[in-house]
Design a protein around this motif. Structure first.
Motif, mmCIF file in Angstrom:
data_model
loop_
_atom_site.group_PDB
_atom_site.id
_atom_site.type_symbol
_atom_site.label_atom_id
_atom_site.label_comp_id
_atom_site.label_asym_id
_atom_site.label_seq_id
_atom_site.Cartn_x
_atom_site.Cartn_y
_atom_site.Cartn_z
ATOM 1 N N ILE A 275 56.138 50.127 28.305
ATOM 2 C CA ILE A 275 57.400 49.361 28.193
ATOM 3 C C ILE A 275 57.107 47.930 27.744
ATOM 4 O O ILE A 275 57.746 47.398 26.854
ATOM 5 N N VAL A 276 56.117 47.303 28.381
ATOM 6 C CA VAL A 276 55.669 45.964 27.924
ATOM 7 C C VAL A 276 54.355 46.139 27.169
ATOM 8 O O VAL A 276 53.784 47.230 27.124
ATOM 9 N N SER A 277 53.862 45.021 26.578
ATOM 10 C CA SER A 277 52.599 45.083 25.828
ATOM 11 C C SER A 277 51.454 45.460 26.766
ATOM 12 O O SER A 277 51.544 45.258 27.983
ATOM 13 N N LYS A 278 50.371 45.959 26.211
ATOM 14 C CA LYS A 278 49.190 46.339 27.016
ATOM 15 C C LYS A 278 48.700 45.157 27.851
ATOM 16 O O LYS A 278 48.258 45.333 28.999
ATOM 17 N N GLU A 279 48.758 43.937 27.266
ATOM 18 C CA GLU A 279 48.263 42.750 27.990
ATOM 19 C C GLU A 279 49.099 42.472 29.238
ATOM 20 O O GLU A 279 48.632 41.815 30.164
ATOM 21 N N ASN A 280 50.338 42.907 29.219
ATOM 22 C CA ASN A 280 51.228 42.612 30.352
ATOM 23 C C ASN A 280 51.422 43.814 31.278
ATOM 24 O O ASN A 280 52.175 43.740 32.244
ATOM 25 N N GLU A 281 50.715 44.913 30.972
ATOM 26 C CA GLU A 281 50.851 46.127 31.779
ATOM 27 C C GLU A 281 49.592 46.318 32.628
ATOM 28 O O GLU A 281 48.479 46.248 32.126
ATOM 29 N N ILE A 282 49.783 46.536 33.918
ATOM 30 C CA ILE A 282 48.658 46.816 34.815
ATOM 31 C C ILE A 282 48.967 48.149 35.503
ATOM 32 O O ILE A 282 49.998 48.285 36.159
ATOM 33 N N VAL A 283 48.075 49.104 35.320
ATOM 34 C CA VAL A 283 48.362 50.466 35.794
ATOM 35 C C VAL A 283 47.712 50.690 37.163
ATOM 36 O O VAL A 283 46.512 50.509 37.335
ATOM 37 N N MET A 284 48.539 51.058 38.138
ATOM 38 C CA MET A 284 48.021 51.405 39.478
ATOM 39 C C MET A 284 47.888 52.917 39.622
ATOM 40 O O MET A 284 47.139 53.399 40.470
ATOM 41 N N GLY A 285 48.677 53.671 38.847
ATOM 42 C CA GLY A 285 48.632 55.119 38.944
ATOM 43 C C GLY A 285 49.530 55.705 37.881
ATOM 44 O O GLY A 285 50.422 55.017 37.373
ATOM 45 N N ASP A 286 49.322 56.985 37.563
ATOM 46 C CA ASP A 286 50.120 57.579 36.486
ATOM 47 C C ASP A 286 51.067 58.660 36.980
ATOM 48 O O ASP A 286 51.831 59.218 36.207
ATOM 49 N N GLY A 287 51.029 58.944 38.290
ATOM 50 C CA GLY A 287 51.873 60.051 38.757
ATOM 51 C C GLY A 287 52.596 59.786 40.059
ATOM 52 O O GLY A 287 52.907 60.716 40.798
ATOM 53 N N GLN A 288 52.878 58.509 40.344
ATOM 54 C CA GLN A 288 53.521 58.143 41.617
ATOM 55 C C GLN A 288 52.800 58.791 42.799
ATOM 56 O O GLN A 288 53.439 59.277 43.742
ATOM 57 N N ASN A 289 51.478 58.802 42.713
ATOM 58 C CA ASN A 289 50.658 59.395 43.777
ATOM 59 C C ASN A 289 50.191 58.263 44.693
ATOM 60 O O ASN A 289 49.435 57.381 44.276
ATOM 61 N N ALA A 290 50.681 58.288 45.940
ATOM 62 C CA ALA A 290 50.457 57.146 46.839
ATOM 63 C C ALA A 290 48.964 56.897 47.113
ATOM 64 O O ALA A 290 48.534 55.750 47.217
ATOM 65 N N GLY A 291 48.174 57.973 47.203
ATOM 66 C CA GLY A 291 46.741 57.803 47.464
ATOM 67 C C GLY A 291 46.054 57.097 46.305
ATOM 68 O O GLY A 291 45.229 56.191 46.502
ATOM 69 N N GLN A 292 46.411 57.494 45.094
ATOM 70 C CA GLN A 292 45.828 56.872 43.907
ATOM 71 C C GLN A 292 46.268 55.402 43.808
ATOM 72 O O GLN A 292 45.458 54.517 43.500
ATOM 73 N N ILE A 293 47.533 55.156 44.122
ATOM 74 C CA ILE A 293 48.051 53.781 44.039
ATOM 75 C C ILE A 293 47.370 52.906 45.104
ATOM 76 O O ILE A 293 46.978 51.780 44.825
ATOM 77 N N ALA A 294 47.193 53.456 46.307
ATOM 78 C CA ALA A 294 46.502 52.698 47.364
ATOM 79 C C ALA A 294 45.102 52.293 46.892
ATOM 80 O O ALA A 294 44.669 51.155 47.079
ATOM 81 N N ALA A 295 44.407 53.232 46.248
ATOM 82 C CA ALA A 295 43.028 52.960 45.823
ATOM 83 C C ALA A 295 42.970 51.860 44.766
ATOM 84 O O ALA A 295 41.962 51.153 44.672
ATOM 85 N N ASN A 296 44.025 51.715 43.965
ATOM 86 C CA ASN A 296 44.000 50.747 42.859
ATOM 87 C C ASN A 296 44.799 49.482 43.124
ATOM 88 O O ASN A 296 44.779 48.546 42.319
ATOM 89 N N LEU A 297 45.529 49.457 44.247
ATOM 90 C CA LEU A 297 46.512 48.387 44.483
ATOM 91 C C LEU A 297 45.902 46.988 44.459
ATOM 92 O O LEU A 297 46.376 46.091 43.752
ATOM 93 N N PHE A 298 44.839 46.778 45.240
ATOM 94 C CA PHE A 298 44.318 45.410 45.355
ATOM 95 C C PHE A 298 43.642 44.958 44.066
ATOM 96 O O PHE A 298 43.734 43.782 43.686
ATOM 97 N N ALA A 299 42.973 45.882 43.357
ATOM 98 C CA ALA A 299 42.386 45.524 42.062
ATOM 99 C C ALA A 299 43.509 45.109 41.110
ATOM 100 O O ALA A 299 43.368 44.147 40.347
ATOM 101 N N ALA A 300 44.647 45.824 41.181
ATOM 102 C CA ALA A 300 45.780 45.499 40.304
ATOM 103 C C ALA A 300 46.330 44.110 40.634
ATOM 104 O O ALA A 300 46.616 43.314 39.739
ATOM 105 N N LEU A 301 46.434 43.794 41.924
ATOM 106 C CA LEU A 301 46.958 42.471 42.308
ATOM 107 C C LEU A 301 46.002 41.367 41.865
ATOM 108 O O LEU A 301 46.426 40.302 41.428
#
Ligand code: TXA
Ligand code: MG
Length: 342
Positions: A275-301
């Motif tokens: 939706i936004v440019s790659k530079e402005n997009e930070i991916v925490m997960g691709d399937g609304q999977n809470a475990g995957q998002i938890a694992a990537n959350l702090f790196a994303a922040l």
């Protein structure tokens, strides 16, 4: 101080690290949740050094890490409930709060008469506790207020020159800090959600209570039972705003902001990507999977601060099921409880 970072952890490295801790120094180490900043839990000064390295207020107590549930006897007043929970969930991502014994200095517990006890599962953490031969007091190894570190390089970013050693055990499996429960008067109260979920806790203790002050914005003078839950946490420089509503509405809202170069998206699913440019997009997960998002959350922040063009970052409000409750709690705090209902 020179901070040694150990990338290959062998017997010798563990012996050195254990000795540093025993003698009052500080070693950051991996756990299954996040990296911890460890010191000797029996030395009052080690706790002060931890607070100084983190820039953390000293009224915010530390968790002591033990190798086995049976060792808890030496440091706190245990109960049948403690052993029931330990049997079900430890070693693992759960911290239990119990009355402390005198050998635990009040600097470790921020002056409280209770102490937080955790038996981690990560093999490096376990080997380090064994090598140190003492309980290890360890908060998350971040500068106070920043996201907890989930890699050794995150720790280095915050702690370089402030601690003796970092043990690099690779990225943490779970990615959000342990579930904290208070066991006062044989009642179990959830103080911080984590990978041991409310349903899992209820399977052992149906009478689970919640400290709701740890989950919502505090009014002046309100104090959650875990002192650390009152602080603003995890907040990047950009404003974090959570979107509550159907996915289609969230996508439509984000498309409406996409032309703005200062807007970023923390994507938790494929529908929020592109939706936004790659530079402005930070991916925490691709399937609304809470475990995957938890694992990537702090790196994303942490990543948001590396993209200074982003001034406002949007994320979908997580569902509160399972470990999703922990993600919800951390994102709510990162946003300062800012939610737009769509
Ligand atoms: O997963 C984890 O728990 C990680 C790893 C390193 O083990 N540790 C961690 O520690 O998250 P820390 O210090 O960042 O968070 C500990 C939380 C704080 O909110 C603190 O206030 C609370 O535990 N806490 C510690 N002792 C307590 C006590 N006696 N009573 C109430 N809350 C306590
Ligand atoms: Mg912390």
């Amino acid at each position: 101080m020179q901070t040694r970072i150990i990338r290959t952890i062998d017997e010798q490295a563990l012996r050195d690290a254990g000795q540093i801790i025993r003698n009052g120094g500080l070693v950051a180490f991996p756990t299954e949740t996040v990296y911890g900043l460890g010191g000797n839990a029996l030395l009052p000064d080690a706790a002060s050094e931890i607070y100084a390295a983190k820039g953390r207020p000293s009224d915010n107590p530390l968790i002591i890490h033990l190798a086995n549930a049976a060792d808890a006897e030496g440091y706190c007043v245990t109960s049948p409930l403690f052993y029931r929970l330990a049997e079900a969930f430890s070693p693992g991502p759960i911290t239990m709060i119990l009355p402390k014994k005198d050998c635990i200095p009040s600097t470790v517990t921020g002056g409280l008469s209770t102490v937080a006890v955790r038996i981690p599962q990560n093999p490096i953490a376990r080997a380090l506790i064994a090598a140190a031969g003492v309980p290890i007091a360890a908060p998350s190894a971040n500068t106070s207020g920043r996201p907890s570190p989930t890699t050794a390089d995150d720790v280095l970013e915050d702690m370089n020159g402030k601690i003796d050693m970092i043990l690099d055990g690779g990225p943490c499996d779970i990615g959000v800090e342990s579930t904290i429960v208070s066991l006062r008067d044989d009642q179990i109260v959830l103080l911080r959600p984590g990978a041991v979920t409310p349903d899992m806790l209820r399977s052992v203790c149906p009478e689970l209570l919640f400290d709701d002050l740890s989950m919502r914005k505090l009014a002046d003078g309100e104090k959650p039972m875990a002192p650390g839950m009152k602080y603003r946490h995890y907040a990047p420089n950009a404003a974090v705003i959570l979107l509550n509503g159907d996915r289609e509405k969230i996508v439509a809202f984000l498309r409406g902001t996409a032309q703005d170069r200062s807007v970023g998206i923390l994507a938790d699913g494929a529908d929020l990507m592109g939706i936004v440019s790659k530079e402005n997009e930070i991916v925490m997960g691709d399937g609304q999977n809470a475990g995957q998002i938890a694992a990537n959350l702090f790196a994303a922040l942490r990543e948001i601060d590396r993209r200074p063009q982003i001034r406002t970052v949007y994320a979908a409000l997580p569902k509160k099921d399972g470990i999703g409750l922990a993600v919800y709690n951390r994102l709510m705090k990162a946003s300062g409880f800012t939610v737009i209902d769509l």
